[in-house]
Design a protein around this motif. Structure first.
Motif, PDB file in Angstrom:
ATOM      1  N   GLU A  26       0.802  -1.225   0.000  1.00  0.00           N
ATOM      2  CA  GLU A  26       0.000   0.000   0.000  1.00  0.00           C
ATOM      3  C   GLU A  26       0.840   1.284   0.000  1.00  0.00           C
ATOM      4  O   GLU A  26       0.293   2.370  -0.110  1.00  0.00           O
ATOM      5  N   LYS A  28       3.345   4.262  -1.169  1.00  0.00           N
ATOM      6  CA  LYS A  28       3.825   4.918  -2.384  1.00  0.00           C
ATOM      7  C   LYS A  28       5.325   4.670  -2.500  1.00  0.00           C
ATOM      8  O   LYS A  28       6.034   4.577  -1.501  1.00  0.00           O
ATOM      9  N   GLU A  31       7.455  -0.531  -5.618  1.00  0.00           N
ATOM     10  CA  GLU A  31       7.203  -0.974  -6.986  1.00  0.00           C
ATOM     11  C   GLU A  31       6.956  -2.473  -7.090  1.00  0.00           C
ATOM     12  O   GLU A  31       6.245  -2.919  -7.973  1.00  0.00           O
ATOM     13  N   TYR A  65      11.853  -0.505  -4.097  1.00  0.00           N
ATOM     14  CA  TYR A  65      11.202   0.784  -3.905  1.00  0.00           C
ATOM     15  C   TYR A  65      12.044   1.924  -4.479  1.00  0.00           C
ATOM     16  O   TYR A  65      13.243   1.778  -4.720  1.00  0.00           O
ATOM     17  N   LYS A 181      -0.227   4.950  -1.278  1.00  0.00           N
ATOM     18  CA  LYS A 181      -0.313   5.190  -2.727  1.00  0.00           C
ATOM     19  C   LYS A 181      -1.533   6.009  -3.095  1.00  0.00           C
ATOM     20  O   LYS A 181      -1.464   6.877  -3.945  1.00  0.00           O
ATOM     21  N   ASN A 182      -2.653   5.721  -2.530  1.00  0.00           N
ATOM     22  CA  ASN A 182      -3.896   6.416  -2.918  1.00  0.00           C
ATOM     23  C   ASN A 182      -4.369   7.324  -1.820  1.00  0.00           C
ATOM     24  O   ASN A 182      -4.596   7.029  -0.758  1.00  0.00           O
TER      25      ASN A 182
END
Length: 182
Positions: A26, A28, A31, A65, A181-182
């Protein structure tokens, strides 16, 4: 593992890899995450071998990452906030050396950062009991069987996922919004 230029690897063992994978997916800057086994004595261990607790391996995740979006310190903060670093070879009902808390560093900078972070946690007395998380040099990482990869997202209605992983994700979403991320 081949890493794209400008990316870094972090390897954490924090109990069941299904839990740690779900949490770090979760964030950001993350990858890729691979669940697997590391720190043990035999080559190419299987899940059934790991579950005996006799191979010396830990269930772990290997995170690729982007350090421009997510610092190693952020990964450590989430790592320590989403598992119990004070229980030796145990996370909740999961017991055995395969469920230990361990950071496998990939550089001297990661090692020093992890050591400093643990010292800070202990100084601030964030936990009643001492930190038992080990800090070790990264060694060969064996990828777990395919059904372990992205486990929570494929099995979120399963009892273990609901009882153990979902509360960790709720905590992450409540306290670490700036890292999501969101």
């Amino acid at each position: 593992m081949n890493v794209k230029e400008g990316r870094e690897i972090a390897t954490f063992a924090g109990g069941c890899f299904w839990c740690t994978e779900a949490v770090f997916l979760e964030l950001k800057g993350v990858e890729k995450i691979v669940s697997g086994y590391t720190g043990g004595l035999i080559k190419n261990p299987s899940y059934s071998e790991i579950c005996t607790g006799t191979t010396g391996h830990a269930e772990a995740i290997e995170i690729t990452y982007d350090p421009k979006l997510l610092a190693f310190e952020d990964l450590l903060e989430v790592f320590f906030a989403t598992h119990n670093p004070t229980t030796l070879n145990r996370q909740g009902a999961d017991a055995g050396t395969q469920y230990r808390s361990e950071i496998f560093y990939h550089s001297e900078a990661q090692k020093k950062t992890a050591e400093h972070y643990i010292a800070l946690i202990e100084k601030e007395q964030l936990y009643e009991d001492p930190i038992v998380t080990k800090i070790s040099a990264a060694v060969i990482f064996y990828v777990a069987e395919e059904y372990h990869q992205n486990y929570y997202n494929q099995n979120s209605s399963q009892g273990y996922c609901q009882m153990v992983i979902s509360p960790k994700l709720e905590k992450l979403r409540k306290y670490y919004k700036k890292l999501l991320k969101n």
